[in-house]
Design an enzyme around this catalytic site. Sequence first.
Site, short mmCIF file in Angstrom:
data_model
loop_
_atom_site.label_atom_id
_atom_site.label_comp_id
_atom_site.label_asym_id
_atom_site.label_seq_id
_atom_site.Cartn_x
_atom_site.Cartn_y
_atom_site.Cartn_z
N THR A 33 -5.46 6.78 6.92
CA THR A 33 -6.29 7.89 6.47
C THR A 33 -6.89 7.62 5.06
O THR A 33 -6.09 7.47 4.11
CB THR A 33 -4.90 9.10 6.25
OG1 THR A 33 -4.46 9.32 7.45
CG2 THR A 33 -5.88 10.39 5.89
N LYS A 88 -9.52 14.92 10.48
CA LYS A 88 -8.22 14.75 9.70
C LYS A 88 -7.81 15.45 8.36
O LYS A 88 -6.98 16.41 8.30
CB LYS A 88 -7.82 13.12 9.62
CG LYS A 88 -6.45 12.94 8.77
CD LYS A 88 -5.30 12.87 9.79
CE LYS A 88 -4.34 12.54 8.47
NZ LYS A 88 -2.79 12.78 9.36
N LYS A 131 -1.81 13.77 -0.72
CA LYS A 131 -2.82 12.79 -0.43
C LYS A 131 -3.92 13.11 0.28
O LYS A 131 -5.09 13.13 -0.14
CB LYS A 131 -2.22 11.36 0.23
CG LYS A 131 -3.38 10.36 0.34
CD LYS A 131 -2.71 9.28 1.38
CE LYS A 131 -3.82 8.35 2.03
NZ LYS A 131 -3.46 7.59 2.87
P1 NAD Z 1 3.35 2.43 4.47
O1 NAD Z 1 3.36 2.24 2.76
O2 NAD Z 1 4.80 2.57 4.95
O3 NAD Z 1 2.63 1.13 4.91
C1 NAD Z 1 1.61 0.61 4.34
C2 NAD Z 1 1.78 -0.91 4.51
O4 NAD Z 1 0.53 -1.63 4.21
C3 NAD Z 1 3.01 -1.48 3.42
O5 NAD Z 1 3.89 -2.14 4.34
C4 NAD Z 1 2.26 -2.51 2.60
O6 NAD Z 1 2.95 -3.61 2.22
C5 NAD Z 1 1.19 -2.72 3.41
N1 NAD Z 1 0.07 -3.44 2.94
C6 NAD Z 1 -0.67 -2.93 1.40
N2 NAD Z 1 -1.81 -3.68 1.35
C7 NAD Z 1 -1.62 -4.72 2.14
C8 NAD Z 1 -2.54 -5.85 2.37
N3 NAD Z 1 -3.43 -6.07 1.32
N4 NAD Z 1 -2.16 -6.76 3.38
C9 NAD Z 1 -1.20 -6.42 4.11
N5 NAD Z 1 -0.50 -5.47 4.01
C10 NAD Z 1 -0.76 -4.58 3.07
O7 NAD Z 1 2.52 3.68 4.83
P2 NAD Z 1 2.70 4.46 6.06
O8 NAD Z 1 3.39 5.69 6.10
O9 NAD Z 1 2.71 3.53 7.20
O10 NAD Z 1 1.04 5.12 5.98
C11 NAD Z 1 0.01 4.17 6.38
C12 NAD Z 1 -1.16 5.15 6.66
O11 NAD Z 1 -0.97 6.26 7.74
C13 NAD Z 1 -1.47 5.99 5.35
O12 NAD Z 1 -2.91 5.78 5.17
C14 NAD Z 1 -1.13 7.35 5.54
O13 NAD Z 1 -1.90 8.24 5.04
C15 NAD Z 1 -1.27 7.40 7.01
N6 NAD Z 1 -0.38 8.24 7.70
C16 NAD Z 1 1.16 8.41 7.56
C17 NAD Z 1 1.84 9.13 8.40
C18 NAD Z 1 3.34 9.01 8.03
O14 NAD Z 1 4.17 10.23 8.42
N7 NAD Z 1 3.77 7.96 7.28
C19 NAD Z 1 1.41 10.02 9.13
C20 NAD Z 1 -0.12 9.99 9.31
C21 NAD Z 1 -1.02 9.31 8.65
#
Ligand code: NAD
Length: 308
Positions: A96, A171, A246
């Site tokens: 997102t 979204k 966010k």
């Molecule tokens: P998260 O923080 O658990 O996962 C993100 C991952 O990206 C982390 O493991 C981090 O180490 C990795 N990362 C960051 N920079 C990196 C790089 N340069 N190279 C490789 N890996 C890298 O976050 P999440 O909860 O999985 O959310 C991910 C996305 O999905 C976000 O944009 C969030 O807004 C969206 N989202 C999350 C949810 C939820 O319920 N968690 C729901 C809908 C949307």
Amino acid sequence: MNTVIAVIGLGHMGGPMAANLAAAGHRVLGFDLLPASLAAAAQHGVEAAPTAVEAAAQADVVLTMLPTGRHVLGLYQDGGLLAAARPGTLFLDCSTIDVADARAAHEAAADAGHTALDAPVSGGVVGAEAGTLTFMAGGSEEAFARAEPLLSVMGKKAVHCGAAGAGQAAKICNNMILGISMIAVGEAFVLGESLGLSHQALFDVASTASGQCWALSVNCPVPGPVPASPANHDYRPGFAAPLMAKDLGLAANAVRAGGIQAELGLRAAQLYAEFAEGPGAADDFSAIVRTIRQRSSSAQPEENGPGA
Ligand code: NAD
């Protein structure tokens, strides 16, 4: 035909999404900066790649699931993913991010000879694990058609919302409705309490009358009326308040950039930012009702009552 998919970002969402793609028979090359996330994905059929670039170089599709637009654009450009990928690779970003960043990502991908689709999700970690996410996609018909078989592995519904950035737009518009409506429902319960109305009575009326909405009927912010709602489980998320903050922040950016008179959206963004940085940091977003109640009990009633 099975596809080679690089999944970059194996966190709460990307980890289970990658696992579902591997379970469906695709070759999944995963990368995350956190070794623990990489190791966890490897337990679920994902091949751990040494770097994101090495994964992208071998892939038909590069799926990113990263925190922000800065991460996505950084990896695409300075991180070298666009340069490393074979021409015509599909860049599928499910994070997102800002609509403007999503459009910039599409443009950078096209300039490098690739195809892009923004496809953020709703459904949370539970949906990612169960493969029941909803995807909202932006990009060309061709990009959507290429992504669809993969989206149907990770989710139960995919809506093609329009051109580049339209998925992110859908979204943030949806979540702006949700943030505003959760505050409205919380305020109504607290007002009802002060007027001597039971939670159940207000729920029974509003959930079958014109006040009906998801924030009330499914994610009811007070304990009792909806047993599965986070309010009955000490406000454990669910949809965590920092994620709502966010998404409302992204909506507020777009509201300001477009000169839109979305006063409630901007106010909701402000209230959720304060809540997520303070008492709601670890809570479901519905817990904002507690802050509304607390602030109400310390506020002075106004002098001017009815008829004044
Ligand atoms: P998260 O923080 O658990 O996962 C993100 C991952 O990206 C982390 O493991 C981090 O180490 C990795 N990362 C960051 N920079 C990196 C790089 N340069 N190279 C490789 N890996 C890298 O976050 P999440 O909860 O999985 O959310 C991910 C996305 O999905 C976000 O944009 C969030 O807004 C969206 N989202 C999350 C949810 C939820 O319920 N968690 C729901 C809908 C949307």
